[in-house]
Scaffold this active site. Structure first.
Site, PDB file in Angstrom:
ATOM      1  N   CYS A 101      -8.617 -27.879  11.383  1.00 17.96           N
ATOM      2  CA  CYS A 101      -9.735 -28.642  11.312  1.00 17.96           C
ATOM      3  C   CYS A 101      -9.244 -30.181  10.830  1.00 17.96           C
ATOM      4  CB  CYS A 101     -10.709 -28.317  10.321  1.00 17.96           C
ATOM      5  SG  CYS A 101     -11.323 -26.667  10.655  1.00 17.96           S
ATOM      6  N   ASP A 128       0.708  -1.099   0.088  1.00 12.72           N
ATOM      7  CA  ASP A 128       0.074  -0.050   0.266  1.00 12.72           C
ATOM      8  C   ASP A 128       0.901   1.195   0.039  1.00 12.72           C
ATOM      9  OD1 ASP A 128       0.823   0.190   2.508  1.00 12.72           O
ATOM     10  OD2 ASP A 128      -0.955  -0.073   3.847  1.00 12.72           O
ATOM     11  N   HIS A 132      -7.337 -21.491   9.994  1.00 12.74           N
ATOM     12  CA  HIS A 132      -8.967 -21.509   9.666  1.00 12.74           C
ATOM     13  C   HIS A 132      -9.353 -20.528   9.011  1.00 12.74           C
ATOM     14  CE1 HIS A 132     -12.829 -23.198   9.549  1.00 12.74           C
ATOM     15  NE2 HIS A 132     -13.193 -22.286  10.116  1.00 12.74           N
ATOM     16  N   ASP A 178      -8.490  -6.789   0.273  1.00 12.50           N
ATOM     17  CA  ASP A 178      -7.608  -6.956   1.170  1.00 12.50           C
ATOM     18  C   ASP A 178      -8.113  -6.701   2.641  1.00 12.50           C
ATOM     19  OD1 ASP A 178      -7.112  -3.934   0.962  1.00 12.50           O
ATOM     20  OD2 ASP A 178      -6.223  -4.551   2.668  1.00 12.50           O
ATOM     21  N   CYS A 202      -8.076 -26.939   6.251  1.00 14.38           N
ATOM     22  CA  CYS A 202      -7.139 -26.288   7.039  1.00 14.38           C
ATOM     23  C   CYS A 202      -6.326 -27.251   8.170  1.00 14.38           C
ATOM     24  CB  CYS A 202      -7.683 -24.925   7.625  1.00 14.38           C
ATOM     25  SG  CYS A 202      -8.198 -25.156   9.278  1.00 14.38           S
ATOM     26  N   CYS A 208     -13.277 -29.269   6.660  1.00  6.35           N
ATOM     27  CA  CYS A 208     -12.434 -27.857   6.033  1.00  6.35           C
ATOM     28  C   CYS A 208     -10.987 -28.472   5.997  1.00  6.35           C
ATOM     29  CB  CYS A 208     -12.585 -26.773   7.089  1.00  6.35           C
ATOM     30  SG  CYS A 208     -11.259 -25.747   6.964  1.00  6.35           S
TER      31      CYS A 208
HETATM   32 ZN   LIG Z   1     -10.680 -25.399   9.175  1.00  9.84          ZN
END
Ligand SMILES: [Zn+2]
Length: 406
Positions: free
Chosen positions: A328, A110, A354, A285, A325, A323
């Site tokens: 999870c 930025d 997550h 963003d 991730c 999920c």
């Molecule tokens: Zn997750």
């Protein structure tokens, strides 16, 4: 990895560091949502895209492998923070920002304008630049368009952004907006004149607050300049969702024939981004998904879970079944709830993994829907926001739920 590409769609010049090609739009006019392909010196970004924010050359609590696993392709780093610490010249000596933070994919920096005006102790602002008080040591450096560009060139981001003067959209008077917008236009020309790095793109920023005529004039003024992309600034602040939508309804029709990418700065809640995608935005963003994660708020398809709540201490289920991730895959709600209550550092990493996976997957689903021609149905499938005019829906709010279906 995409190397510098010859001019193939950028509107100006003979060789640009960035190309943008639309890959899907709605032919029937049912939505302005569009899918695209943004090629930068450090790789391709499929749009619409969300950029996690690495304020201090790190997305808090994550390393680059975590980020890549969450699905991040481009991240944002803050010019203002890196100028103050550790210093752009030091980062340049150490090989530039990509090497310094070991992130080989695209980076957008930025301009520092938002931090100088909003976060720092602003001392003085005039057409020359902005003098502010450092939050680190109390010194009073002066930011100018030329310094902002020099810092971003030293950092070596793929995309730099012109220095601007944002104002809080809802809380600012028309006169304040007019002054800041006119200054932003003059600073845009100075930013272009100062920019020399051939392997770095430069985006301009449209301001104009919530005043339709000022927003339209700013759109035309910035779009007339040879930037590689267009940021829509001065939103995702204290305005309502309806006010934001009205501002975009002024901007986007004026850019209908403009081939450049459109970046709505600072928006991060999936529900808000879905509406902005519908209105024709390509890039986003926000610190929001990561910030709320560190507070213990996990976004899930039905809303959100507060892992600081005692009811999760005996819950052996994952935060979100299915999920992919890091959290999870391996851990239960009970374990994460325990980590938060024990103030264990791992809580911040797992929760952030997550929420960023959730947000980036949400964007990937939106891209697939646009390409499949099913975006209007996808958008309708989301639960309507019960209170779309709630002004607390800002970039710093931690009260927003994840969007249904993300
Ligand atoms: Zn997750």
């Amino acid at each position: 990895m995409t190397s510098l590409a010859p001019d193939s769609g950028a509107p100006f010049g003979t060789a640009r560091p960035l190309t943008f090609q639309l890959t899907a739009t709605a032919a029937d006019g049912s939505t302005r949502a569009r899918a695209g392909r943004l090629a930068t010196p450090h790789g391709v970004v499929e749009t619409p895209a969300f950029m996690p924010v690495g304020t201090n050359a790190t997305v808090k609590a994550l390393d680059p492998d975590d980020l890549a696993e969450a699905g991040a392709h481009m991240i944002l780093a803050n010019t203002y923070h890196l100028y103050l610490r550790p210093g752009h010249e030091r980062i340049a000596r150490l090989g530039g920002l990509h090497a310094f933070m070991a992130w080989p994919r695209p980076i957008l920096t930025d301009s520092g304008g938002f931090q100088v005006v909003s976060l720092a102790g602003l001392r003085e602002i005039d057409d020359g630049g902005a003098t502010f008080r450092s939050h680190l040591d109390g010194s009073t450096p002066r930011f100018t368009p030329e310094l902002s560009i020099a810092v971003q060139e030293a950092l070596g981001s793929d995309i730099a952004v012109a220095f601007d003067q944002p104002v809080a959209p809802h809380a600012s008077s028309r006169a304040e907006v007019a002054v800041a917008t006119g200054r932003t236009h003059r600073w845009a020309e100075r930013s272009l004149a100062a920019h020399t790095r051939p392997d770095q793109a430069l985006f301009g920023i449209i301001q104009g607050g919530l005043e339709p005529d000022l927003r339209a004039a700013s759109t035309q003024a910035i779009a007339a300049l040879p930037f590689d992309g267009l940021c829509i600034g001065g939103l995702a602040g204290d305005e309502t969702a309806a006010q934001r939508a009205a501002a975009l309804e002024v901007v986007v029709p004026l850019l209908a024939a403009d081939p450049r990418p459109r970046y709505l700065m600072g928006l991060g809640s999936p529900g808000d981004m879905l509406e902005a995608i519908h209105q024709g935005m390509d890039l986003f963003d926000s610190v929001l998904p990561a910030r709320v994660a560190r507070n213990g708020t996990l976004w899930v398809p039905d809303g959100r879970l507060n892992l600081r709540n005692a009811r999760f201490l005996d819950d052996g289920a994952p935060v979100q079944a299915g999920c992919p991730c890091r959290l999870c895959r391996g851990f239960s709600r009970a374990y994460l709830a325990h980590l938060f209550r024990a103030d264990e550092l791992l809580a911040y990493r797992l929760a952030t993994c997550h929420n960023l996976t959730f947000t980036l997957d949400f964007m990937a689903r939106a891209r697939r829907a646009i390409r499949a021609g099913t975006f209007p149905a996808y958008r309708r499938s989301m639960a309507p926001d019960p209170n779309p005019d709630d002004p607390s829906r800002s970039r710093s709010s931690d009260t927003q739920a994840g969007a249904k279906g993300g």
